[in-house]
Design a protein around this motif. Structure first.
Motif, short mmCIF file in Angstrom:
data_model
loop_
_atom_site.label_atom_id
_atom_site.label_comp_id
_atom_site.label_asym_id
_atom_site.label_seq_id
_atom_site.Cartn_x
_atom_site.Cartn_y
_atom_site.Cartn_z
N VAL A 299 -11.14 -0.32 -4.53
CA VAL A 299 -10.80 1.15 -3.44
C VAL A 299 -9.38 0.48 -2.59
CG1 VAL A 299 -11.47 2.02 -1.93
CG2 VAL A 299 -13.13 2.00 -3.26
N PHE A 300 -9.60 -0.77 -1.50
CA PHE A 300 -8.07 -1.27 -1.06
C PHE A 300 -7.18 -0.90 -1.49
CE2 PHE A 300 -6.64 -4.68 1.01
CZ PHE A 300 -5.67 -4.17 1.89
N SER A 301 -7.49 -1.25 -3.20
CA SER A 301 -5.93 -1.67 -4.10
C SER A 301 -4.99 0.47 -4.30
CB SER A 301 -6.07 -2.32 -4.98
OG SER A 301 -6.48 -3.61 -5.34
N ARG A 302 -6.13 0.58 -4.24
CA ARG A 302 -6.20 2.50 -4.36
C ARG A 302 -5.40 2.89 -3.41
NH1 ARG A 302 -10.75 4.30 -8.37
NH2 ARG A 302 -9.16 6.47 -8.77
N ALA A 303 -6.19 2.35 -3.03
CA ALA A 303 -5.47 3.57 -0.98
C ALA A 303 -4.40 2.77 -0.80
CB ALA A 303 -6.46 3.16 -0.61
N LEU A 304 -3.82 1.31 -0.45
CA LEU A 304 -2.53 1.17 -0.81
C LEU A 304 -1.91 1.67 -1.70
CD1 LEU A 304 -3.24 -2.94 0.15
CD2 LEU A 304 -2.86 -1.17 1.64
N GLU A 305 -2.11 1.41 -2.84
CA GLU A 305 -0.83 1.76 -4.02
C GLU A 305 -0.28 3.64 -3.74
OE1 GLU A 305 -2.81 1.93 -7.57
OE2 GLU A 305 -2.43 -0.44 -7.81
N ALA A 306 -1.97 4.17 -2.95
CA ALA A 306 -1.70 5.56 -2.82
C ALA A 306 -0.75 5.66 -1.84
CB ALA A 306 -2.87 6.33 -1.96
N ALA A 307 -0.77 4.74 -0.78
CA ALA A 307 0.02 4.76 0.49
C ALA A 307 1.76 4.09 0.46
CB ALA A 307 -0.54 3.71 1.65
N GLN A 308 1.78 3.73 -0.75
CA GLN A 308 2.65 2.84 -1.43
C GLN A 308 3.86 4.23 -1.34
OE1 GLN A 308 5.01 0.29 -0.83
NE2 GLN A 308 6.54 0.57 -2.06
N LYS A 309 3.45 4.90 -2.88
CA LYS A 309 3.84 6.19 -3.48
C LYS A 309 4.17 7.27 -3.04
CE LYS A 309 2.06 9.65 -6.70
NZ LYS A 309 0.63 10.22 -6.76
N HIS A 310 3.69 7.52 -1.60
CA HIS A 310 3.96 8.51 -0.57
C HIS A 310 4.90 7.82 0.39
CE1 HIS A 310 1.65 12.03 -2.62
NE2 HIS A 310 0.33 10.79 -2.14
N GLY A 311 4.66 6.61 0.86
CA GLY A 311 5.81 5.77 1.66
C GLY A 311 5.56 6.61 3.35
N SER A 312 6.26 5.69 3.96
CA SER A 312 6.05 6.86 5.35
C SER A 312 4.18 6.12 5.99
CB SER A 312 6.22 7.73 6.06
OG SER A 312 7.87 7.73 5.76
N ARG A 313 3.31 4.93 5.44
CA ARG A 313 2.14 5.16 5.66
C ARG A 313 2.04 4.13 6.92
NH1 ARG A 313 3.56 9.89 3.42
NH2 ARG A 313 1.69 11.22 2.63
N ILE A 314 1.54 3.96 7.89
CA ILE A 314 0.59 3.35 8.46
C ILE A 314 -0.70 2.72 8.30
CG2 ILE A 314 -0.33 2.75 10.98
CD1 ILE A 314 2.19 4.40 11.81
N VAL A 315 -1.68 2.27 8.16
CA VAL A 315 -2.83 1.48 7.13
C VAL A 315 -3.48 0.77 8.84
CG1 VAL A 315 -4.03 1.02 5.99
CG2 VAL A 315 -1.95 1.94 5.32
N THR A 316 -4.32 1.20 8.78
CA THR A 316 -4.87 0.38 10.24
C THR A 316 -6.56 -0.39 8.98
OG1 THR A 316 -6.38 -0.10 11.39
CG2 THR A 316 -6.25 2.17 11.21
N ILE A 317 -6.20 -2.00 9.15
CA ILE A 317 -6.66 -2.42 8.16
C ILE A 317 -8.17 -3.52 8.52
CG2 ILE A 317 -6.36 -4.79 6.46
CD1 ILE A 317 -3.72 -2.66 5.49
#
Ligand code: MN
Length: 264
Positions: free
Chosen positions: A111-129
């Motif tokens: 789940v974490f990997s898929r969320a990061l991949e989605a964030a990477q794909k769209h760009g300009s994402r801030i992620v709190t982990i």
């Protein structure tokens, strides 16, 4: 009109939707001048969180799937991926290596990997982990799935070692620290080891406590005061740096804090 001078602090990890009265909490944030990143624990909570946040320029909603609930909410990962396309703010996501969550640790990683991949794909994402008892894997997955140009990672309530904090900082991570971390020597020593230009503040409300009660966003200026003690500097110096860090982070997602408030 709200003047930018009224911003008094930033809460980069707040569960607004788990507060007994989110509407009252939001008006308190406005009154006290605290800009908040409102995290969610499941993608299903996103819609309501977005509605609440839409009422205030101070509150910015994030879509997440908390590692502790991945066992029961695993199927929502598809919805999470879809919603990340709509939201520049992502969280709470991450890994939890505590014994009670081990049974679905591999699913947490997926789940974490898929969320990061989605964030990477769209760009300009801030992620709190979230990275409790899983810092090594958390950093490895951030390095595998994201680049600094597309995703800005904030490690919230970091409890790893100083060496792990340094590793994460080299990867480009920011750190949001709360009152609970400041309440013990180990936490203060860890905070002192974090590069000052990577430091942000948070409550993790309603989970973290300060002086025996639940921490709330309006406590953020007090956290700045305590940080100034750690750094042996004037509070104004610490506050100025925290503002500059926060401004840089919001800007990563295209949000100009000064303009946002003066335009409202
Ligand atoms: Mn949290």
């Amino acid at each position: 009109m709200i003047s930018k001078a009224e911003i008094r602090g930033f809460d980069f990890h707040c569960h607004v939707d788990l507060h007994p009265d989110p509407v009252a909490l939001i008006s308190q944030c406005e009154h006290e001048g605290i800009v908040v990143l409102a995290v969610t624990t499941t993608p299903r909570a996103w819609h309501q969180n977005k509605l609440w946040a839409s009422k205030s320029p101070y509150v910015h909603p994030a879509v997440g799937l908390h590692p502790e609930v991945v066992g029961e909410c695993y199927s929502e990962v598809v919805l999470l991926e879809q919603l990340i396309s709509q939201s520049r703010f992502v969280g709470e996501i991450g890994l939890d290596g505590s014994p009670q969550y081990q049974a679905f640790y591999e699913k947490q990683k997926e789940v974490f990997s898929r969320a990061l991949e989605a964030a990477q794909k769209h760009g300009s994402r801030i992620v709190t982990i979230h990275s409790r008892r899983a810092v090594k894997d958390t950093i490895a997955l951030i390095e595998r799935h994201t680049t600094r140009t597309n995703v800005l990672c904030i490690l919230h309530w970091f409890t790893g070692s100083i060496a792990e904090a340094q590793r994460a900082a080299q990867t480009g991570c920011y750190f949001s620290v709360n009152a609970a971390m400041l309440s013990h020597q180990r936490g203060r020593t860890l905070i002192r080891s974090i590069p000052r230009d990577r430091l942000l503040t948070e409550t993790d409300a309603p989970f973290a406590k300060v002086n025996g009660r639940k921490s709330v966003p309006k406590d953020m200026p007090d956290v700045a005061t305590e940080l100034a003690v750690i750094y042996s500097e004037q509070v104004s110096e610490t506050t100025t740096r925290l503002f500059s860090n926060a401004r840089r982070v919001w800007q990563f997602a295209g949000l100009d804090i000064d303009q946002l408030l003066s335009a409202s």
